[in-house]
Motif scaffolding. Sequence first.
Motif, PDB file in Angstrom:
ATOM      1  N   GLN A 133       1.199 -10.377   3.955  1.00 25.64           N
ATOM      2  CA  GLN A 133       1.438  -9.218   4.820  1.00 25.64           C
ATOM      3  C   GLN A 133       1.924  -8.225   3.685  1.00 25.64           C
ATOM      4  O   GLN A 133       2.398  -8.402   2.609  1.00 25.64           O
ATOM      5  N   SER A 134       1.460  -6.903   4.105  1.00 29.09           N
ATOM      6  CA  SER A 134       1.683  -5.713   3.026  1.00 29.09           C
ATOM      7  C   SER A 134       2.580  -4.808   3.984  1.00 29.09           C
ATOM      8  O   SER A 134       2.501  -4.433   5.148  1.00 29.09           O
ATOM      9  N   ILE A 135       3.335  -4.305   3.113  1.00 32.40           N
ATOM     10  CA  ILE A 135       4.669  -3.539   3.511  1.00 32.40           C
ATOM     11  C   ILE A 135       4.617  -2.078   2.840  1.00 32.40           C
ATOM     12  O   ILE A 135       4.509  -2.077   1.393  1.00 32.40           O
ATOM     13  N   ALA A 136       4.372  -0.884   3.448  1.00 30.42           N
ATOM     14  CA  ALA A 136       4.234   0.157   2.555  1.00 30.42           C
ATOM     15  C   ALA A 136       4.725   1.497   3.670  1.00 30.42           C
ATOM     16  O   ALA A 136       4.712   1.221   4.723  1.00 30.42           O
ATOM     17  N   SER A 137       5.172   2.642   2.815  1.00 34.08           N
ATOM     18  CA  SER A 137       5.474   3.625   3.332  1.00 34.08           C
ATOM     19  C   SER A 137       4.240   4.808   3.145  1.00 34.08           C
ATOM     20  O   SER A 137       3.663   4.890   2.008  1.00 34.08           O
ATOM     21  N   PRO A 138       3.889   5.877   4.086  1.00 33.85           N
ATOM     22  CA  PRO A 138       2.700   6.838   3.520  1.00 33.85           C
ATOM     23  C   PRO A 138       3.003   7.602   2.360  1.00 33.85           C
ATOM     24  O   PRO A 138       4.487   7.771   2.203  1.00 33.85           O
ATOM     25  N   PRO A 139       2.273   8.042   1.572  1.00 38.76           N
ATOM     26  CA  PRO A 139       0.519   7.655   1.845  1.00 38.76           C
ATOM     27  C   PRO A 139       0.172   6.315   1.317  1.00 38.76           C
ATOM     28  O   PRO A 139       0.632   5.914   0.325  1.00 38.76           O
ATOM     29  N   TRP A 140      -0.747   5.496   2.138  1.00 38.60           N
ATOM     30  CA  TRP A 140      -1.063   4.110   1.331  1.00 38.60           C
ATOM     31  C   TRP A 140      -2.468   4.164   1.962  1.00 38.60           C
ATOM     32  O   TRP A 140      -2.955   4.497   3.247  1.00 38.60           O
ATOM     33  N   SER A 141      -3.416   3.535   1.273  1.00 37.18           N
ATOM     34  CA  SER A 141      -4.671   3.256   1.856  1.00 37.18           C
ATOM     35  C   SER A 141      -5.326   2.112   1.019  1.00 37.18           C
ATOM     36  O   SER A 141      -5.360   2.278  -0.386  1.00 37.18           O
ATOM     37  N   LEU A 142      -6.001   1.106   1.612  1.00 34.84           N
ATOM     38  CA  LEU A 142      -6.713   0.089   0.916  1.00 34.84           C
ATOM     39  C   LEU A 142      -8.018  -0.078   1.641  1.00 34.84           C
ATOM     40  O   LEU A 142      -8.249   0.068   2.508  1.00 34.84           O
ATOM     41  N   ARG A 143      -8.938  -0.373   0.589  1.00 35.99           N
ATOM     42  CA  ARG A 143     -10.531  -0.120   0.876  1.00 35.99           C
ATOM     43  C   ARG A 143     -10.766  -1.598   0.542  1.00 35.99           C
ATOM     44  O   ARG A 143     -11.009  -2.208  -0.495  1.00 35.99           O
ATOM     45  N   PHE A 144     -11.452  -2.603   1.473  1.00 38.41           N
ATOM     46  CA  PHE A 144     -11.863  -3.801   1.348  1.00 38.41           C
ATOM     47  C   PHE A 144     -13.275  -3.700   0.879  1.00 38.41           C
ATOM     48  O   PHE A 144     -14.199  -3.345   2.000  1.00 38.41           O
ATOM     49  N   THR A 145     -13.676  -3.999  -0.171  1.00 38.98           N
ATOM     50  CA  THR A 145     -15.260  -3.686  -0.677  1.00 38.98           C
ATOM     51  C   THR A 145     -16.227  -4.626  -0.292  1.00 38.98           C
ATOM     52  O   THR A 145     -17.306  -4.529   0.042  1.00 38.98           O
ATOM     53  N   ALA A 146     -15.854  -6.093  -0.110  1.00 34.80           N
ATOM     54  CA  ALA A 146     -16.458  -7.326   0.121  1.00 34.80           C
ATOM     55  C   ALA A 146     -15.794  -8.161   0.957  1.00 34.80           C
ATOM     56  O   ALA A 146     -15.287  -9.001   0.507  1.00 34.80           O
ATOM     57  N   ASP A 151       1.097   0.111  -8.654  1.00 32.69           N
ATOM     58  CA  ASP A 151       1.116   0.128  -7.176  1.00 32.69           C
ATOM     59  C   ASP A 151       1.723  -0.853  -6.427  1.00 32.69           C
ATOM     60  O   ASP A 151       1.367  -1.967  -6.768  1.00 32.69           O
ATOM     61  N   PRO A 152       2.754  -0.708  -5.727  1.00 33.48           N
ATOM     62  CA  PRO A 152       3.518  -1.816  -4.903  1.00 33.48           C
ATOM     63  C   PRO A 152       2.541  -2.802  -4.251  1.00 33.48           C
ATOM     64  O   PRO A 152       2.765  -4.108  -4.194  1.00 33.48           O
ATOM     65  N   LEU A 153       1.469  -2.309  -3.838  1.00 29.06           N
ATOM     66  CA  LEU A 153       0.512  -3.164  -3.103  1.00 29.06           C
ATOM     67  C   LEU A 153      -0.308  -4.109  -3.734  1.00 29.06           C
ATOM     68  O   LEU A 153      -0.592  -5.014  -3.220  1.00 29.06           O
ATOM     69  N   ILE A 154      -0.217  -3.785  -5.206  1.00 23.79           N
ATOM     70  CA  ILE A 154      -0.880  -4.894  -5.960  1.00 23.79           C
ATOM     71  C   ILE A 154       0.035  -5.331  -7.136  1.00 23.79           C
ATOM     72  O   ILE A 154      -0.587  -5.934  -8.223  1.00 23.79           O
ATOM     73  N   LEU A 210       6.783  -9.199  -3.479  1.00 28.11           N
ATOM     74  CA  LEU A 210       8.249  -9.408  -3.113  1.00 28.11           C
ATOM     75  C   LEU A 210       8.668 -10.719  -2.859  1.00 28.11           C
ATOM     76  O   LEU A 210       9.596 -11.072  -3.134  1.00 28.11           O
ATOM     77  N   ALA A 211       7.669 -11.605  -2.062  1.00 24.92           N
ATOM     78  CA  ALA A 211       7.773 -12.995  -1.540  1.00 24.92           C
ATOM     79  C   ALA A 211       6.573 -13.432  -1.922  1.00 24.92           C
ATOM     80  O   ALA A 211       5.554 -12.704  -1.839  1.00 24.92           O
ATOM     81  N   PRO A 212       6.298 -14.784  -1.496  1.00 23.86           N
ATOM     82  CA  PRO A 212       5.101 -15.436  -1.330  1.00 23.86           C
ATOM     83  C   PRO A 212       4.287 -14.744  -0.457  1.00 23.86           C
ATOM     84  O   PRO A 212       4.678 -14.473   0.733  1.00 23.86           O
ATOM     85  N   ALA A 270       9.872  -3.468   0.095  1.00 26.22           N
ATOM     86  CA  ALA A 270      10.775  -4.103   1.145  1.00 26.22           C
ATOM     87  C   ALA A 270      11.217  -3.043   2.176  1.00 26.22           C
ATOM     88  O   ALA A 270      11.283  -3.732   3.563  1.00 26.22           O
ATOM     89  N   ASP A 271      11.399  -1.785   1.864  1.00 23.67           N
ATOM     90  CA  ASP A 271      11.865  -0.718   2.974  1.00 23.67           C
ATOM     91  C   ASP A 271      10.628   0.055   3.595  1.00 23.67           C
ATOM     92  O   ASP A 271      10.828   0.898   4.181  1.00 23.67           O
TER      93      ASP A 271
END
Length: 311
Positions: A20-33, A99-102, A106-108, A114-115
């Motif tokens: 699970q991913s938790i974020a506030s704008p702006p955020w963007s993930l590109r899945f390459t494969a 970057d918090p997303l990588i 925060l937990a397993p 978190a917010d």
Amino acid sequence: MDVITELLGGVRARGADFCQSIASPPWSLRFTAPPPLTVAAVVRGEAWVTPDGGRPVRLAPGDAALVKGPSPYVVADSPTTRPTVFVHGPGRYDGPPGDPLISAPLAPRTYGTADGECLVLSGHFPLGGEVCTRLLSALPPLAVVPSGDRGIARALELVQEEITGEGPGRQVVLDRLLELMLVLTVRLWFDRQGGKAPGWYTALTDPAVGRALRLMHDDPARPWTVAALAGEAGMSRAAFARRFSALAGQPPLAYLTEWRMALAADLLSGAGLTVAAAARRVGYADPFGFSAAFKRVRGVSPGSVRAAAPS
């Protein structure tokens, strides 16, 4: 056993990549494969999914989506936000340091802040085999099921409860919940398609043709004839053949042959069976007749499929 059960029967999470991913704008993930199939759902906030070459699609809270790989796609707070994090596979990321997303979770299986305003759950299925390919071929690059289904809503609640808990067997529970979300989303998406759903799915709702489909999937090796299937369906041979073709999009024995060859391809490449053994498993006593049918349907010989299988 019905067709959906058969097609999804080989889809087991077994520790599939889930987070699970938790974020506030702006955020963007590109899945390459990305893997062959991903199921995602928005718990709060909103997210936009943009397949390569496709239009952006908004996901609101409670919406669930199926995204097909291996073509890349972007998940972001807005279709105009440029990707900053690039996901290359399980545990393989590129992005700005810190970057918090990588960063450290925060937990397993939980990343971000978190917010954060947006919370997205996602699970990735490394599907393989010809049986799963039949399912994937019936799906578009991106299929969205709007919020409102109680089953998906409850599954999302259970996933969140399990992620934050510490009970024994948590991994097993999460895997089964992920499978549940996938099955519910696939079924609901097909239900919403009406006349655009694949023929075999539409045919399942017909009492006579649906019964015949289930019988063929329950026992594909049985020497079925149109007359035998018609008898099981309680119809005349001619009426059954017309009805099956109209609903499923092909004659009953042509459907059966294609299904047998899909099963055989998986037996040859996955289970490592010999050509003769695979032939017997799908109802052919004569391996030469089986080989001819296999090449006619699939365009390659069964021996070449077996030879190309991983050792």
